[in-house]
Design an enzyme around this catalytic site. Structure first.
Site, PDB file in Angstrom:
ATOM      1  N   ASN A 123      17.793   2.435 -12.263  1.00 18.73           N
ATOM      2  CA  ASN A 123      16.365   2.750 -12.338  1.00 18.73           C
ATOM      3  C   ASN A 123      15.465   1.508 -12.380  1.00 18.73           C
ATOM      4  O   ASN A 123      14.322   1.558 -11.939  1.00 18.73           O
ATOM      5  CB  ASN A 123      16.071   3.684 -13.516  1.00 18.73           C
ATOM      6  CG  ASN A 123      16.606   3.164 -14.837  1.00 18.73           C
ATOM      7  OD1 ASN A 123      17.352   2.184 -14.890  1.00 18.73           O
ATOM      8  ND2 ASN A 123      16.226   3.816 -15.920  1.00 18.73           N
ATOM      9  N   CYS A 170      15.176   6.079 -19.338  1.00 19.73           N
ATOM     10  CA  CYS A 170      15.992   6.524 -20.472  1.00 19.73           C
ATOM     11  C   CYS A 170      15.167   6.830 -21.717  1.00 19.73           C
ATOM     12  O   CYS A 170      15.533   7.698 -22.516  1.00 19.73           O
ATOM     13  CB  CYS A 170      17.045   5.475 -20.793  1.00 19.73           C
ATOM     14  SG  CYS A 170      16.369   3.820 -21.007  1.00 19.73           S
ATOM     15  N   GLU A 210      17.516  -5.430 -26.991  1.00 19.65           N
ATOM     16  CA  GLU A 210      17.085  -6.308 -25.916  1.00 19.65           C
ATOM     17  C   GLU A 210      15.609  -6.619 -26.125  1.00 19.65           C
ATOM     18  O   GLU A 210      14.901  -5.894 -26.829  1.00 19.65           O
ATOM     19  CB  GLU A 210      17.317  -5.637 -24.555  1.00 19.65           C
ATOM     20  CG  GLU A 210      18.808  -5.455 -24.268  1.00 19.65           C
ATOM     21  CD  GLU A 210      19.108  -4.815 -22.942  1.00 19.65           C
ATOM     22  OE1 GLU A 210      18.364  -3.888 -22.551  1.00 19.65           O
ATOM     23  OE2 GLU A 210      20.093  -5.218 -22.291  1.00 19.65           O
TER      24      GLU A 210
END
Length: 505
Positions: A168, A299, A479
């Protein structure tokens, strides 16, 4: 250095590009696939035509890439942080210089709108610059001990890290994983999704042009088998994976055999809670951002939209009106706001979710159907109309399972206590959101939502300075932000005795 994929992008349009470049990259250059290996087609989502052929890497090729990265790591890890920063800033400059061409290539391979892709590439420049700024800040701690003795800590790189990306955000995920890894002094071998293999190799070329040691960022292509080889390789020090929960579990199991640390950024079924005291127009815009970016294939999307009952009618009227107005079509056109889903199977899967929702009692207020744009070259593309579902219940499949498509499920609620219980009743915990003018309620709800991120009066913004990651089965590790440094480095303690040794023996 040649950037053959990018050379063709100036004149490229939807349906016109064919790629024959080698898609693997190690030892500082593109590498041809091994002779005799079976190639697989890669499709252009907007047209359904074959864009290029991908040949999965086998064990010998994975080993060559890892050895290449290992050699580069030895040199890179010995450089001062300021030296690494200069190289990373040059990479950021090159990305910014070529943003339009990179974005165009991303659109052709992924199907998202050019408007979104350009914003993604801008975020990549910021990410690279941010971690370049942190590269020279790797520091330890000094601890004074009795008798003049002391200890200190050193933050050191891990070695060769593996990044496994999703389809994505192909280029962005490659940057988000590699920038902190390289800032800490590591090397990286990156495996993109086999559905979006082309832009990670462009990033590898950019790193090489910017001045990294040959082999520092390598790209290997393939699917599950190649991923298994990477996770199980004895010289891999860490694995960072973005993708589905089932695959994340397998990555964790395989990495555990070698006691490798992992970062997992997995799926979600995130709640977006809209209270009756919200600024309604902002809440509607937030719900659209929470469901329809990248054709809903995000997500952290807030796909369970809980709306307080007494504003449900107004909310639905506004959100349906704006959803119907979303321009779906050629993703390379500036006016397009929604492109094509990634693949025909994904399109069929999302449409099946809508059909099942109707069978279980949901009402389709708009969309949820295959869409054939007027442009004849798009007739085989993977398009659908964005969908809003009403009359949803918590026990419906469309509310419980991740759809990964442009489908918004709207549910009524009455009280704060009730909606918190329902919002947290999921195995996922990636993101959440709340719209309210009541500042106390906003912070109270944010505290109680079981998710790695909570947006207040906004949704789906992701500044590089802000950590991102999940609770529960949405994964672990973070992240972005300074905290990512901890996941790409290890701490060594050094104890120094200044006097005689006291021994029991």
């Amino acid at each position: 250095m040649a950037h053959s994929s990018l050379f063709a992008m100036g004149a490229a349009s939807t349906g016109s590009l064919l790629l024959s470049d080698n898609l693997n990259f190690w030892d500082g250059e593109r590498v041809a696939p091994r002779p005799g290996a079976t190639a697989e087609p890669v499709y252009e989502p907007a047209t359904g035509r074959v864009l290029c052929q991908l040949t999965p890497c086998g064990s010998d090729e994975v080993d060559l890439a890892i050895q290449s990265a290992r050699g580069a790591y030895v040199q890179w890890s010995k450089m001062a942080g300021m030296e690494r920063a200069r190289v990373m800033l040059e990479a950021a400059r090159i990305i910014r210089e070529r943003r339009e061409k990179i974005a165009k290539l991303e659109v052709i391979n992924n199907g998202k709108s050019i408007t979104e892709a350009l914003a993604d590439i801008d975020g990549c420049c910021q990410c690279m610059e941010y971690y370049a700024g942190l590269a020279s800040t790797m520091a330890g701690q000094h601890i004074q001990l009795p008798g003049g003795a002391f200890a200190y800590t050193r933050r050191e790189p891990l070695g060769v890290c593996v990044g496994i990306g999703a389809w994505n955000y192909p280029f962005q995920i490659a940057v988000v994983k590699s920038a902190p890894a390289l800032a800490c002094g590591n090397a990286m071998v990156f495996k993109p999704s086999p559905m979006t293999p082309v832009t990670a190799v462009v990033l590898a070329e950019i790193y090489q042009e910017a001045g990294v040691p040959r082999g520092l960022f390598c790209v290997v292509q393939g699917g599950a088998q190649t991923g298994t080889l990477l996770c199980q390789h004895p010289e891999v020090a860490k694995v960072s994976f973005t993708g589905s929960v089932p695959t994340g579990k397998k990555v964790m199991e395989m990495s555990a055999r070698g006691v490798k640390p992992v970062t997992l950024e997995l799926g979600g079924k995130s709640p977006l809670i809209i209270f009756n005291d919200c600024e309604l127009d902002n809440a509607v815009k937030g719900a659209l951002m929470a469901n329809f970016l990248t054709q809903g294939q995000v997500c952290c999307n807030g796909t369970r939209v809980f709306v307080q009952r007494d504003i449900m009618t107004q909310f639905l009227e506004k959100v349906v009106s704006r959803t119907k107005a979303i321009a779906v079509g050629d993703p390379l056109l500036d006016q397009t706001r929604m492109g094509a889903l990634i693949s025909k199977p994904q399109l069929e899967k999302v449409l099946a979710f809508v059909k099942q929702a109707k069978e279980q009692g949901a009402e389709v207020l708009c969309g949820g159907e295959p869409l054939v744009p007027a442009d004849p070259k798009l007739k085989e593309g993977y398009f659908m109309s964005p969908c809003v579902l009403d009359n949803c219940r918590d026990d419906m499949t469309c509310v419980k399972e991740e759809i990964f498509g442009p489908v918004m499920s709207v549910l009524p609620f009455d009280t704060e206590e009730e909606v918190l219980r329902r919002a947290n009743n999921t195995t996922f915990g990636l993101a959440s959101g709340v719209f309210t003018r009541d500042i106390s309620r906003a912070h109270r709800v944010a505290e109680k939502l079981e998710a790695g991120t909570c947006y207040i009066n906004n949704y789906n913004i992701s500044p590089v300075e802000v950590p991102f990651g999940g609770y529960k089965m949405s994964g672990f590790g973070r992240e972005n932000g300074q905290v990512a440094i901890e996941y790409y480095s290890q701490l060594k303690t050094v104890v120094v005795e200044m006097g005689d040794v006291e021994s029991l023996f």
